[in-house]
Design a protein around this motif. Structure first.
Motif, PDB file in Angstrom:
ATOM      1  N   PRO A   1       0.825  -1.218   0.000  1.00 13.78           N
ATOM      2  CA  PRO A   1       0.000   0.000   0.000  1.00 13.78           C
ATOM      3  C   PRO A   1       0.857   1.265   0.000  1.00 13.78           C
ATOM      4  CG  PRO A   1       0.062  -0.950   2.187  1.00 13.78           C
ATOM      5  CD  PRO A   1       0.766  -1.933   1.296  1.00 13.78           C
ATOM      6  N   LEU A   2       0.327   2.318  -0.599  1.00 18.59           N
ATOM      7  CA  LEU A   2       1.021   3.607  -0.628  1.00 18.59           C
ATOM      8  C   LEU A   2       0.664   4.470   0.575  1.00 18.59           C
ATOM      9  CD1 LEU A   2       0.570   4.520  -4.410  1.00 18.59           C
ATOM     10  CD2 LEU A   2       2.467   3.305  -3.300  1.00 18.59           C
ATOM     11  N   LYS A   3      -0.520   4.224   1.173  1.00 16.54           N
ATOM     12  CA  LYS A   3      -1.005   5.042   2.282  1.00 16.54           C
ATOM     13  C   LYS A   3      -1.388   4.159   3.464  1.00 16.54           C
ATOM     14  CE  LYS A   3      -1.150   9.089   0.033  1.00 16.54           C
ATOM     15  NZ  LYS A   3      -0.448  10.327   0.462  1.00 16.54           N
ATOM     16  N   SER A   4      -1.340   4.733   4.652  1.00 16.44           N
ATOM     17  CA  SER A   4      -1.808   4.045   5.856  1.00 16.44           C
ATOM     18  C   SER A   4      -3.304   4.254   6.003  1.00 16.44           C
ATOM     19  CB  SER A   4      -1.086   4.599   7.087  1.00 16.44           C
ATOM     20  OG  SER A   4      -1.572   5.904   7.380  1.00 16.44           O
TER      21      SER A   4
ATOM     22  N   SER B   1       9.219   4.624  -1.687  1.00 18.04           N
ATOM     23  CA  SER B   1       7.899   5.241  -1.825  1.00 18.04           C
ATOM     24  C   SER B   1       6.824   4.261  -2.293  1.00 18.04           C
ATOM     25  CB  SER B   1       7.964   6.413  -2.814  1.00 18.04           C
ATOM     26  OG  SER B   1       8.867   7.396  -2.370  1.00 18.04           O
ATOM     27  N   THR B   2       7.181   3.326  -3.190  1.00 16.94           N
ATOM     28  CA  THR B   2       6.169   2.447  -3.785  1.00 16.94           C
ATOM     29  C   THR B   2       6.176   1.033  -3.240  1.00 16.94           C
ATOM     30  OG1 THR B   2       7.628   1.715  -5.583  1.00 16.94           O
ATOM     31  CG2 THR B   2       6.362   3.757  -5.926  1.00 16.94           C
ATOM     32  N   GLY B   3       7.284   0.622  -2.589  1.00 16.10           N
ATOM     33  CA  GLY B   3       7.382  -0.746  -2.110  1.00 16.10           C
ATOM     34  C   GLY B   3       7.751  -1.739  -3.183  1.00 16.10           C
ATOM     35  N   ALA B   4       8.095  -1.261  -4.407  1.00 14.94           N
ATOM     36  CA  ALA B   4       8.488  -2.164  -5.481  1.00 14.94           C
ATOM     37  C   ALA B   4       9.825  -2.809  -5.140  1.00 14.94           C
ATOM     38  CB  ALA B   4       8.576  -1.411  -6.798  1.00 14.94           C
ATOM     39  N   VAL B   5       9.917  -4.127  -5.267  1.00 11.63           N
ATOM     40  CA  VAL B   5      11.091  -4.891  -4.849  1.00 11.63           C
ATOM     41  C   VAL B   5      11.888  -5.323  -6.074  1.00 11.63           C
ATOM     42  CG1 VAL B   5      11.876  -6.988  -3.679  1.00 11.63           C
ATOM     43  CG2 VAL B   5       9.952  -5.672  -2.748  1.00 11.63           C
ATOM     44  N   THR B   6      13.214  -5.195  -5.972  1.00 11.64           N
ATOM     45  CA  THR B   6      14.117  -5.604  -7.052  1.00 11.64           C
ATOM     46  C   THR B   6      15.225  -6.469  -6.475  1.00 11.64           C
ATOM     47  OG1 THR B   6      13.681  -3.527  -8.220  1.00 11.64           O
ATOM     48  CG2 THR B   6      15.594  -4.805  -8.926  1.00 11.64           C
ATOM     49  N   LEU B   7      15.551  -7.553  -7.154  1.00 14.04           N
ATOM     50  CA  LEU B   7      16.618  -8.441  -6.710  1.00 14.04           C
ATOM     51  C   LEU B   7      17.982  -7.866  -7.068  1.00 14.04           C
ATOM     52  CD1 LEU B   7      15.195 -11.927  -7.785  1.00 14.04           C
ATOM     53  CD2 LEU B   7      14.877 -10.712  -5.618  1.00 14.04           C
ATOM     54  N   VAL B   8      18.985  -8.250  -6.298  1.00 13.73           N
ATOM     55  CA  VAL B   8      20.350  -7.865  -6.625  1.00 13.73           C
ATOM     56  C   VAL B   8      20.791  -8.625  -7.875  1.00 13.73           C
ATOM     57  CG1 VAL B   8      20.935  -7.356  -4.228  1.00 13.73           C
ATOM     58  CG2 VAL B   8      21.330  -9.665  -5.145  1.00 13.73           C
ATOM     59  N   THR B   9      21.826  -8.096  -8.532  1.00 14.83           N
ATOM     60  CA  THR B   9      22.359  -8.741  -9.731  1.00 14.83           C
ATOM     61  C   THR B   9      23.822  -9.101  -9.512  1.00 14.83           C
ATOM     62  OG1 THR B   9      20.853  -7.448 -11.108  1.00 14.83           O
ATOM     63  CG2 THR B   9      22.712  -8.515 -12.203  1.00 14.83           C
TER      64      THR B   9
END
Length: 730
Positions: free
Chosen positions: A529-532, A553-561
């Motif tokens: 979620p973006l807001k509580s 800000s968005t919680g988008a997750v990215t793996l390490v390379t």
């Protein structure tokens, strides 16, 4: 008893969608026609009796033409001619197999064109000829209904009301047919709008003694549909050519009843609000339903077109609940105790097979097929409202399901979300020959991701394996049937911002394992979620930077390379701030910082897999060992290993042979430990009820010669159909 009544001059109206078969039988009331062609209306109502139709010159017509005028007016039917080999109806009775008419005197006369070759009285024939020669191998261009056949049709329309179960229509009686004869049904209008559709079925023969007329709509697609229908018989002379009435009188005798079963509208669901009592403890189970598939309460909401998703098509592609492919089970014929109000919902088929029900064409439809992910979505019109005291991560469906071919997942779209939940999980069973799950032992899905507090649209994601519904003989049919409840467990509701507190709805990922082989961008669902709850921005951080990073800000997750196997742990926070009451802008509340929420997803360098393990039938302890059936299957196609979780009740070998020990519930677990390519699958279990009750043996009824012949013909067709699914034309 409810029954069908015949009311001349009226036509049934109203919706036929969403009907539910009752156990009440209906029949057709026979009333005298008061001039002109009237309609015998199959409509549920009190005080009716079965319609009895018999062959009489005044009430039957033909499409045959005279040899002297092949494109002229129809030939005249005569009933004063009798070929020497035809039985005498005035001295005959209905055979014992003729249902309610058994033993009764025959009504009607032999209809024919007489004999244009042999004079009256020759060789034992009787009549009052001469009789002009008539063409008895019909030419469609000259008005014949069926090519190479001559048809005799009943003058009175059979009008079927919207509350009649088409699959239950029966014709029962006896007759004589010279020579091979098919039942003919021509509905005035079909679901596709076609007005020239004719179905010939249920072949008859025999003329030396009354033969059985027994056609059951539960087994044969006779071609009746709602509204007006013409019925008759299409006759072919199989011995002579050219086929005229010169030496070939072509006779027909019939005396039969029409009956059917009533349908009633399904009861509306009392509540679609999934909510817990105010004092319910955490973990308390709660459920709503049951819900039933039918064309009134469901719609075809999503499809695929050239590989692209299409939602809410205009005009909407219709769903029907009166179509049944010949291999689908008939819900109206389930055993006592297993009855259901659910109906098969389907786009139907433009090309029904001979045993498809009701045996008429449906509109052309595209977008059924699975383009690498999923194909069609049928959604329920009624929203499921989830209260804030329900654990969103505990919601499941439990009930009975069947699909043609594949049930992929449960569709979920919250009213507050811009799009539906993705990705789908394979949550639903496959199969079409019977329900997965029973009344006593329903099938239960895994937890269903995607629900939010408030209204949620739910549906069934399914794949028929074909793009269109126009394959020959109905093999492109797509369908689903389901009877289910929505279940969950309770939890304490989130605090109200008016109290000065806030919460973050950052939920556990589903699925909880992500394969790096799918890319570095992690599909973390539900979306962070973006807001509580107090409308304050949520910020994210990772405590496992060696495995993954997160957009604050968005919680988008990215793996390490390059990717690293391990736990990806993300924490959500919301700082202290203020909240303004949306109903009173002067009410501004100071909000304390939200309790942080931490969630973890496992990252693997292996491909992921899942296990499909369908519900199991009950078994008898005295019957001894048996195989798990249907067997569990891993999406990787690697072998599944079984384990008994109830060793005192049953044991099981790793390959699935169960040995019952005593009465009780035998719980079997299915695992797939993975290999160098695949990660281990999540364990799936199924219960098998074990009893020591005696096995009930049902005696198979004895068939007469005609029954055995029909069974042989059906068996020959069934052999070719057994391998139908999974290898069908695109």
């Amino acid at each position: 008893m409810e029954s069908i009544s015949r009311l001349a001059g009226r036509r049934p109206g109203g919706s036929r969608a969403g009907r539910v078969a009752s156990a009440l039988s209906i029949a057709l009331l026979a009333m005298s026609a008061a001039g002109g062609v009237q309609a015998a209306q199959l409509m549920c109502g009190p005080g009716a009796t079965p319609l009895r139709i018999s062959t009489a010159k005044a009430t039957w017509s033909t499409d045959a033409r005279y040899v002297s005028a092949p494109a002229g007016a129809a030939a005249a039917i005569v009933d004063d001619y009798k070929w020497r080999g035809w039985f005498n109806p005035t001295t005959s009775t209905h055979p014992a197999s003729a249902g309610a008419l058994a033993g009764q005197p025959l009504q009607g006369k032999w209809l024919s064109f007489g004999d244009a070759q042999y004079p009256t009285g020759a060789a034992g024939n009787t009549g009052t000829g001469p009789y002009p020669a008539v063409i008895t191998d019909g030419n469609v261009a000259n008005g014949a209904l069926v090519a190479r056949r001559v048809s005799f049709t009943y003058n009175e329309k059979i009008t079927i009301g919207p509350n009649v179960d088409l699959s239950s229509i029966k014709l029962t009686g006896s007759g004589g047919f010279d020579d091979s004869t098919d039942l003919l049904v021509k509905p005035d209008t079909t679901p596709s709008g076609a007005t020239d559709w004719i179905r010939t079925s249920a072949s008859f023969g025999g003329f030396g003694a009354p033969s059985l007329i027994s056609v059951d709509g539960a087994n044969t697609g006779m071609g009746f549909y709602y509204g007006d229908n013409t019925i008759g018989f299409a006759v072919v002379n199989t011995f002579y050519a050219p086929t005229t009435s010169a030496g070939n009188p072509t006779g027909l005798f019939a005396d039969f009843q029409i009956t059917a079963d009533c349908l009633t509208e399904p009861e509306p669901v009392a509540s679609a609000v999934l909510s817990c009592a105010p004092d319910a403890a955490d973990g308390t189970p709660v459920e709503i339903g049951p819900f039933f598939t039918n064309a009134r309460d469901w719609k075809w909401a999503m499809r695929t077109d050239s590989g692209a998703l299409v939602e809410n098509t205009v005009p909407e592609q219709p769903l029907f609940d009166d179509y049944k492919y010949r291999s689908w089970f008939n819900p109206a014929k389930l055993a006592a105790g297993q009855e259901t109000s659910a109906r098969w919902i389907s786009p139907g088929t433009t090309s029904p097979g001979t045993a498809d029900l009701p045996g008429v064409p449906y509109p052309a439809a595209t977008g059924q097929t699975k383009f690498g992910y999923y194909g069609s979505v049928f959604t329920m019109n009624q929203a499921i409202t989830v209260a804030n005291n329900v654990d969103l991560d505990s919601i499941k469906l439990t009930g009975r399901f069947a699909f043609d071919d594949t049930g992929d997942s449960v569709y979920v779209k919250p009213a507050t979300a811009a799009s539906h939940y993705t990705p789908f999980k394979h949550l639903l069973p496959d199969g079409y020959g019977g329900f997965t799950g029973s009344v006593a032992s329903p099938f239960t899905t895994a937890t269903i991701p995607g629900f939010e507090v408030g209204d949620n649209t739910i549906g069934l994601v399914l794949d028929g394996g074909q793009l269109r519904n126009d394959c020959g003989s109905g093999v492109c049919a797509l369908g689903a049937i389901a009877e289910f409840k929505v279940t969950a467990t309770c939890k304490a509701p989130a605090p109200d911002p008016a109290t000065g507190t806030q919460t973050i709805n950052f939920r556990a990922p589903n699925p909880g394992v992500y394969s790096a082989t799918n890319g570095s961008t992690v599909a973390w669902s539900p979306t962070p979620p973006l807001k509580s709850s107090a409308d304050i921005d949520v910020t994210y951080s990772t405590s496992t930077p060696g495995v993954c990073s997160v957009n604050a800000s968005t919680g988008a997750v990215t793996l390490v390379t390059p990717a690293v196997a391990g736990s990806c742990t993300i924490t959500a926070n919301a700082a202290a701030g203020t909240w303004t009451d949306p109903n009173d802008s002067t009410n501004v509340v100071a909000i304390s910082a939200a309790p942080s929420v931490t969630q973890t997803m496992e990252i693997t360098l292996l491909k992921t897999q899942e296990i499909t393990f369908l519900a199991q039938e009950s078994r008898k302890v005295p019957d001894g060992a048996f195989a798990v059936d249907p067997a569990a299957q891993a999406s990787s196609l690697l072998p599944v290993v079984y384990t008994s979780l109830t060793q005192s009740i049953c044991s099981v070998t790793s390959d699935g042979t169960v040995t019952p020990k005593r009465n009780g519930v035998c719980t079997i677990a299915a695992d797939q430990p993975g290999n160098a390519e695949y990660a281990a699958a999540e364990r799936v279990t199924q219960d098998i009820t074990l009893t020591d009750a005696p096995v009930v043996i049902t005696q198979v009824p004895t068939l007469d010669i005609l029954g055995l012949s029909l069974l042989s013909l059906l068996g020959a067709g069934a052999g070719g159909l057994a391998l139908r699914r999974r290898k069908r034309a695109e």
